[in-house]
Design a protein around this motif. Structure first.
Motif, PDB file in Angstrom:
ATOM      1  N   ALA A   1       0.831  -1.207   0.000  1.00 38.94           N
ATOM      2  CA  ALA A   1       0.000   0.000   0.000  1.00 38.94           C
ATOM      3  C   ALA A   1       0.861   1.250   0.000  1.00 38.94           C
ATOM      4  O   ALA A   1       0.497   2.273  -0.549  1.00 38.94           O
ATOM      5  CB  ALA A   1      -0.916   0.009   1.216  1.00 38.94           C
ATOM      6  N   LEU A   2       2.030   1.161   0.589  1.00 44.28           N
ATOM      7  CA  LEU A   2       2.890   2.328   0.693  1.00 44.28           C
ATOM      8  C   LEU A   2       3.577   2.657  -0.621  1.00 44.28           C
ATOM      9  O   LEU A   2       3.988   3.786  -0.845  1.00 44.28           O
ATOM     10  CB  LEU A   2       3.931   2.102   1.790  1.00 44.28           C
ATOM     11  N   SER A   3       3.695   1.677  -1.480  1.00 40.08           N
ATOM     12  CA  SER A   3       4.429   1.953  -2.710  1.00 40.08           C
ATOM     13  C   SER A   3       3.502   1.960  -3.934  1.00 40.08           C
ATOM     14  O   SER A   3       3.882   1.621  -5.020  1.00 40.08           O
ATOM     15  CB  SER A   3       5.524   0.902  -2.907  1.00 40.08           C
ATOM     16  N   LEU A   4       2.272   2.324  -3.705  1.00 43.62           N
ATOM     17  CA  LEU A   4       1.329   2.319  -4.816  1.00 43.62           C
ATOM     18  C   LEU A   4       1.611   3.479  -5.788  1.00 43.62           C
ATOM     19  O   LEU A   4       1.738   4.623  -5.381  1.00 43.62           O
ATOM     20  CB  LEU A   4      -0.097   2.445  -4.281  1.00 43.62           C
ATOM     21  N   HIS A   5       1.717   3.141  -7.036  1.00 40.60           N
ATOM     22  CA  HIS A   5       1.883   4.171  -8.059  1.00 40.60           C
ATOM     23  C   HIS A   5       0.675   4.161  -8.960  1.00 40.60           C
ATOM     24  O   HIS A   5      -0.014   3.162  -9.056  1.00 40.60           O
ATOM     25  CB  HIS A   5       3.124   3.886  -8.914  1.00 40.60           C
ATOM     26  N   GLY A   6       0.501   5.239  -9.636  1.00 39.36           N
ATOM     27  CA  GLY A   6      -0.573   5.234 -10.616  1.00 39.36           C
ATOM     28  C   GLY A   6      -1.387   6.505 -10.550  1.00 39.36           C
ATOM     29  O   GLY A   6      -0.996   7.488  -9.915  1.00 39.36           O
ATOM     30  N   TYR A   7      -2.500   6.445 -11.195  1.00 36.63           N
ATOM     31  CA  TYR A   7      -3.323   7.641 -11.342  1.00 36.63           C
ATOM     32  C   TYR A   7      -4.772   7.314 -11.062  1.00 36.63           C
ATOM     33  O   TYR A   7      -5.263   6.236 -11.392  1.00 36.63           O
ATOM     34  CB  TYR A   7      -3.197   8.190 -12.771  1.00 36.63           C
ATOM     35  N   ARG A   8      -5.421   8.278 -10.443  1.00 39.34           N
ATOM     36  CA  ARG A   8      -6.862   8.156 -10.235  1.00 39.34           C
ATOM     37  C   ARG A   8      -7.519   8.877 -11.409  1.00 39.34           C
ATOM     38  O   ARG A   8      -7.275  10.071 -11.648  1.00 39.34           O
ATOM     39  CB  ARG A   8      -7.234   8.827  -8.926  1.00 39.34           C
ATOM     40  N   VAL A   9      -8.342   8.153 -12.151  1.00 43.75           N
ATOM     41  CA  VAL A   9      -8.938   8.740 -13.347  1.00 43.75           C
ATOM     42  C   VAL A   9     -10.456   8.807 -13.186  1.00 43.75           C
ATOM     43  O   VAL A   9     -11.090   7.800 -12.853  1.00 43.75           O
ATOM     44  CB  VAL A   9      -8.606   7.919 -14.614  1.00 43.75           C
TER      45      VAL A   9
ATOM     46  N   THR B   1     -20.113  10.209 -12.214  1.00 40.71           N
ATOM     47  CA  THR B   1     -18.918   9.700 -12.872  1.00 40.71           C
ATOM     48  C   THR B   1     -18.236   8.756 -11.886  1.00 40.71           C
ATOM     49  O   THR B   1     -18.554   8.754 -10.699  1.00 40.71           O
ATOM     50  CB  THR B   1     -17.970  10.844 -13.244  1.00 40.71           C
ATOM     51  N   TYR B   2     -17.292   7.964 -12.365  1.00 40.06           N
ATOM     52  CA  TYR B   2     -16.672   6.935 -11.523  1.00 40.06           C
ATOM     53  C   TYR B   2     -15.158   7.021 -11.621  1.00 40.06           C
ATOM     54  O   TYR B   2     -14.623   7.349 -12.672  1.00 40.06           O
ATOM     55  CB  TYR B   2     -17.166   5.552 -11.963  1.00 40.06           C
ATOM     56  N   ASP B   3     -14.485   6.726 -10.506  1.00 41.18           N
ATOM     57  CA  ASP B   3     -13.027   6.759 -10.494  1.00 41.18           C
ATOM     58  C   ASP B   3     -12.448   5.363 -10.712  1.00 41.18           C
ATOM     59  O   ASP B   3     -12.934   4.392 -10.138  1.00 41.18           O
ATOM     60  CB  ASP B   3     -12.524   7.302  -9.155  1.00 41.18           C
ATOM     61  N   TYR B   4     -11.420   5.293 -11.539  1.00 43.29           N
ATOM     62  CA  TYR B   4     -10.705   4.047 -11.783  1.00 43.29           C
ATOM     63  C   TYR B   4      -9.214   4.314 -11.636  1.00 43.29           C
ATOM     64  O   TYR B   4      -8.767   5.471 -11.593  1.00 43.29           O
ATOM     65  CB  TYR B   4     -11.003   3.519 -13.193  1.00 43.29           C
ATOM     66  N   LEU B   5      -8.475   3.237 -11.594  1.00 46.31           N
ATOM     67  CA  LEU B   5      -7.036   3.337 -11.421  1.00 46.31           C
ATOM     68  C   LEU B   5      -6.345   3.076 -12.762  1.00 46.31           C
ATOM     69  O   LEU B   5      -6.719   2.164 -13.486  1.00 46.31           O
ATOM     70  CB  LEU B   5      -6.612   2.272 -10.412  1.00 46.31           C
ATOM     71  N   SER B   6      -5.343   3.904 -13.050  1.00 42.02           N
ATOM     72  CA  SER B   6      -4.591   3.690 -14.284  1.00 42.02           C
ATOM     73  C   SER B   6      -3.104   3.710 -13.965  1.00 42.02           C
ATOM     74  O   SER B   6      -2.663   4.477 -13.106  1.00 42.02           O
ATOM     75  CB  SER B   6      -4.942   4.794 -15.283  1.00 42.02           C
ATOM     76  N   GLN B   7      -2.334   2.906 -14.642  1.00 43.27           N
ATOM     77  CA  GLN B   7      -0.882   2.905 -14.399  1.00 43.27           C
ATOM     78  C   GLN B   7      -0.219   4.079 -15.111  1.00 43.27           C
ATOM     79  O   GLN B   7       0.778   4.607 -14.670  1.00 43.27           O
ATOM     80  CB  GLN B   7      -0.260   1.580 -14.863  1.00 43.27           C
ATOM     81  N   ALA B   8      -0.801   4.475 -16.242  1.00 34.54           N
ATOM     82  CA  ALA B   8      -0.223   5.583 -17.013  1.00 34.54           C
ATOM     83  C   ALA B   8      -1.166   6.775 -16.942  1.00 34.54           C
ATOM     84  O   ALA B   8      -2.364   6.607 -16.727  1.00 34.54           O
ATOM     85  CB  ALA B   8      -0.036   5.148 -18.457  1.00 34.54           C
ATOM     86  N   PRO B   9      -0.613   7.988 -17.083  1.00 33.30           N
ATOM     87  CA  PRO B   9      -1.511   9.146 -17.096  1.00 33.30           C
ATOM     88  C   PRO B   9      -2.382   9.130 -18.350  1.00 33.30           C
ATOM     89  O   PRO B   9      -1.964   8.648 -19.400  1.00 33.30           O
ATOM     90  CB  PRO B   9      -0.551  10.337 -17.108  1.00 33.30           C
ATOM     91  N   LEU B  10      -3.611   9.637 -18.232  1.00 39.39           N
ATOM     92  CA  LEU B  10      -4.512   9.684 -19.387  1.00 39.39           C
ATOM     93  C   LEU B  10      -4.893  11.127 -19.664  1.00 39.39           C
ATOM     94  O   LEU B  10      -4.949  11.962 -18.765  1.00 39.39           O
ATOM     95  CB  LEU B  10      -5.787   8.888 -19.102  1.00 39.39           C
ATOM     96  N   MET B  11      -5.165  11.394 -20.931  1.00 40.45           N
ATOM     97  CA  MET B  11      -5.627  12.720 -21.327  1.00 40.45           C
ATOM     98  C   MET B  11      -7.147  12.758 -21.229  1.00 40.45           C
ATOM     99  O   MET B  11      -7.810  11.763 -21.521  1.00 40.45           O
ATOM    100  CB  MET B  11      -5.245  13.002 -22.783  1.00 40.45           C
TER     101      MET B  11
ATOM    102  N   LEU C   1     -12.115  11.816 -17.927  1.00 43.18           N
ATOM    103  CA  LEU C   1     -12.408  13.235 -17.769  1.00 43.18           C
ATOM    104  C   LEU C   1     -11.259  13.975 -17.104  1.00 43.18           C
ATOM    105  O   LEU C   1     -10.888  15.069 -17.507  1.00 43.18           O
ATOM    106  CB  LEU C   1     -13.683  13.411 -16.935  1.00 43.18           C
ATOM    107  N   GLN C   2     -10.712  13.358 -16.054  1.00 45.27           N
ATOM    108  CA  GLN C   2      -9.630  13.988 -15.296  1.00 45.27           C
ATOM    109  C   GLN C   2      -8.701  12.912 -14.802  1.00 45.27           C
ATOM    110  O   GLN C   2      -9.127  11.784 -14.590  1.00 45.27           O
ATOM    111  CB  GLN C   2     -10.204  14.652 -14.053  1.00 45.27           C
TER     112      GLN C   2
END
Ligand code: ADP
Ligand code: ZN
Ligand code: ZN
Length: 767
Positions: free
Chosen positions: A9-17, A28-38, A57-58
């Motif tokens: 849990a301490l080393s989690l990387h990624g993006y909330r999309v 709208t719903y949040d998902y996890l992505s390993q790479a940034p999204l536009m 969206l974000q």
């Protein structure tokens, strides 16, 4: 799902999309992505066990150092399954347009976005790859020597040199061995280039331009295309509006920008494309629902990548992304088909104006009979207003004659008088149109003995007799049955078809004029685009004939040989309780009349009516739509109707009687309490309904807003569903939005099982 308490849990990387998912929930719903999204990128996600295509969206990084709670909560997020290529993503202006629309039409953003996407992308199909072009690299004789030991490659190379750049598919046709091509590519003697790379050649003018009339010139100079402004071009039929569109289009095309043109009907696209092609040597993409999924997806990409210079389409084309947009034109802007009537109920015309503001584009709305909404915007200076009062190209204005009838239906005496006039025109080679806005043979099958009438079992509607197929058909739910031989109620053989439909007119006219062809154009004879085109071609060929049709014939068609039109029962709307009926009736009369006398011969229109003294008749006789509109706008104002008032309708339906009505009755009480200033927490209720909606609300309750109903629509039962509706009327937009937001929140919490409901903002259906 990973264990939240683990060390990881301490080393989690990624993006909330934040993702908009195509579901009927305003969230709208949040998902996890390993790479940034536009924003705008399409993704495949698992939603309640299904794989859906959503729109990002974000995107925010999950920072394991600073935001531990954020990172930890990241573990509760599901990961995105697929990220689709950037080629499929929605560009920012379209995303913004969709957000605006979701907010205004109070419709879930995910569903709005999915309407904006071609269906193939909505289903997650990858974009088809553009064809690969093979292009030879110029070689000196010396370098060619390296191929001396590879005769197949040398032969292939020489052939490719002769052919010029070709696509890989074509190479097969020319029997070029694949192996040889692959080797040539490896040697660097042949380049593989994606066909989409590079912009299309600059558009060119193909024909010499007609000299503009004085009015056209004035209109042309009045509009400044450098300004992101909306202009209403109101010009009588045949006044040369299209010629003006072509001039404006050229101004934009010649600067390398794209033009989006919307027309109301698929049927009008071939005619319009032909006119564009005659004028311009340019890439034209056509976009409408009659295309295959694949064709639509290709057209979408062409527009997005800027390969298409002109985009022509119907309603849904409004959402097509354009790489370098310069102008939007909405032709026949008054037409009801610009409003989507199911699901996400948007007006493509109104959204075009919004898109113009977002992308800083000029927008042209054109019509001979503009909608009162648009005229109101023009007279209140929100839109620029240019007018063309005369027909171009020396065509004389069509003349309107009112024939009064003793009853709404055609009587014998009038019929023989009508035949006489038709004969007179046919014998001098004219074409005659008889318009009745009702397909089928007869609208009523009636027992003269006991007054039984054939009714639809699923709707509160009469069945229409279709003689050719010997069927009773419901025009509302499409139920079909064989007509009974005897009356089902009294068993007498006394069933009689009553009233006129296009099929009956066709057979009567054919009997009366056996030497002339009778061509029928309605929803039955013109089921497909090709069928309709075939019929239109016959008429355009100019042979003397009688054309029988519904309002389908009134829409923008150019019939240069038509000299006479009879309008039957077009005044039906004058009796209707629908407040829009008057506007529609007058538009239909002038639009149909406008098909007549567009060529060298002058045209006459005979309006048959049992209400010759109705106030609209003087405007018809004077051929003065503007005067009608002014008079009618004043009426709408007095009666507090749109476009002065802002309407929204809440519709509900159930397969059980009364459920919808009762539910809306409770809703009405709730809304009335809220509007009277009783303590309902507006801000939280509205925010729950739609997150974007919250900014419209304030602590002040909406005051100038009224709730009417519930009332059943004229046809309470349709396709087995019992319907009811509630009208919200406000003088300020903001008040309407807040009230509708409250209604959504209430319905989401309180609607009984089995009830279907929706909101229609700026409804055009009968209320
Ligand atoms: P609208 O779109 O207003 O119905 P169109 O642009 O289709 O009108 O013009 C009607 C007819 O007049 C067409 O046949 C068109 O080619 C012709 N026309 C338009 N403008 C001119 C002009 N300036 N000179 C000659 N013919 C014209
Ligand atoms: Zn009977
Ligand atoms: Zn029915």
């Amino acid at each position: 799902m990973p264990d939240e308490t683990s060390d990881q849990a301490l080393s989690l990387h990624g993006y909330r999309v934040e993702i908009a998912v195509p579901v009927p929930i305003p969230k709208t719903y949040d998902y996890l992505s390993q790479a940034p999204l536009m924003p705008g990128q399409l993704v495949g996600v698992n939603f309640a066990g299904r794989t859906l295509v959503g729109v990002a969206l974000q995107c925010q990084p999950l920072d394991p150092k600073t935001g531990t709670s954020e990172a930890a909560s990241g573990y509760r997020l599901k990961s995105i399954d697929t990220v689709f290529s950037a080629a499929t993503s929605l560009p920012p202006p379209i995303l913004e347009l969709c957000r605006w629309a979701a907010n205004y039409y109070l419709h879930p953003l995910g569903e709005v976005l999915s309407v904006a996407l071609p269906s193939a992308l909505r289903k997650g199909a990858p974009l088809t790859k553009p064809p690969i072009m093979l292009q030879t690299v110029d070689l000196s004789e010396q370098n060619l020597e390296q191929l001396n030991r590879a005769p197949k490659q040398r032969l292939a190379y020489q052939k490719l040199l002769e052919l010029g750049p070709i696509d890989a598919q074509e190479a097969k046709v020319h029997d070029l061995p694949r192996e040889a091509i692959r080797n040539l590519v490896r040697r660097g003697l042949l380049l593989e280039i994606a066909a989409t790379v590079g912009t299309p050649p600059a558009p060119r003018l193909r024909e010499s331009l007609p000299t503009l009339t004085l009015e056209q010139r004035e209109a042309l100079t009045a509009v400044n295309l450098d300004q992101a402004r909306t202009t209403l071009v109101q010009g009588v039929t045949g006044s040369g509006k299209t010629e003006l569109y072509l001039r404006w289009m050229w101004d934009i095309l010649s600067t390398g920008k794209q033009v989006l043109v919307l027309v109301p009907e698929i049927a009008l696209t071939p005619q319009t494309v032909a006119r564009f092609r005659a004028r311009f040597d340019a890439q034209i993409a056509v976009f409408h629902s009659g295309l295959s999924e694949r064709q639509r997806q290709d057209a979408w990409s062409e527009c997005k990548e800027g390969r298409a210079q002109i985009v022509l389409g119907t309603r849904s084309a409004l959402f097509v992304p354009l790489r370098n947009p310069g102008l939007i034109i909405i032709d026949e802007e008054h037409d009801a088909s610009f409003k989507q009537q199911e699901g996400f109920r948007y007006s493509a015309r109104d959204l075009a104006v919004v898109r113009g503001q977002i992308e800083r584009l000029p927008v042209i709305l054109g019509s001979a009979t503009p909608s009162l909404e648009t005229l109101h915007n023009a007279t209140s200076n929100k839109y620029q207003h240019v007018q063309l009062l005369h027909r171009a190209a020396d065509a004389a204005p069509e003349r309107y004659d009112i024939w009064s009838l003793p009853s709404p239906h055609l009587d014998r005496a009038t019929q023989s008088k009508m035949y006489e006039v038709i004969r007179r025109d046919l014998t001098v080679g004219g074409q005659v149109l008889v318009m009745i806005n009702r397909r089928g043979f007869a609208p009523v099958l009636y027992c003269t003995h006991c007054q039984w009438i054939a009714q639809c079992r699923q709707c509160d509607a009469r069945l229409t007799l279709h003689q050719a197929r010997s069927r009773l058909i419901c025009h509302h739910c499409s139920a079909m049955s064989s007509p009974p031989a005897v009356c089902p109620q009294c068993n007498s053989p006394t069933l009689t078809p009553l009233g006129e439909g296009t099929q009956r007119l066709e057979s009567d006219l054919q009997r009366a004029f056996p030497d002339f062809p009778v061509i029928r154009i309605d929803g039955d004879s013109a089921r497909s685009k090709d069928q309709l085109q075939g019929l239109l071609n016959r008429i355009q060929s100019g042979e003397a004939c009688i054309l029988v049709g519904t309002q389908l014939v009134s829409k923008g068609h150019h019939f240069p040989h038509l000299t006479l039109a009879f309008l039957l029962e077009s005044d039906q709307g004058l009796l209707s309780s629908d407040y829009r009926a008057l506007e529609r009736t007058v538009q239909l009369i002038f639009q149909t009349g406008g098909r007549v006398g567009r060529g060298a011969k002058k045209g006459e229109v005979k309006l048959l009516t049992s209400q010759p003294d109705h106030p609209i008749m003087r405007f018809v006789k004077a051929r003065d739509y503007s005067a009608f509109a002014k008079w009618h706008l004043a009426q709408r104002k007095t009666l507090e109707l749109p476009p002065i008032q802002k309407f929204g309708v809440i519709r509900a339906e159930s397969t059980q009687p009364n459920i919808a009505h009762q539910c809306l009755d409770q809703l009405a009480s709730y809304l009335r309490l809220a509007l009277a200033g009783e303590p309902v927490d507006l801000s939280t209720q509205t925010a729950a309904a739609s997150p974007d909606q919250a900014k419209l609300s304030s602590n002040e309750p909406p005051s100038r807003c009224e709730v009417f109903g519930p009332i059943p629509p004229l046809m309470e039962k349709k396709n087995r569903w019992y319907r009811s509706q509630l009208l919200v009327s406000a003088s300020r937009l903001r008040d309407r939005q807040i009230t509708l937001g409250l209604a959504i929140a209430w319905l989401s919490a309180n609607s009984p099982r089995g009830l279907r409901w929706h909101i229609d903002v700026d409804p055009i259906d009968q209320i």
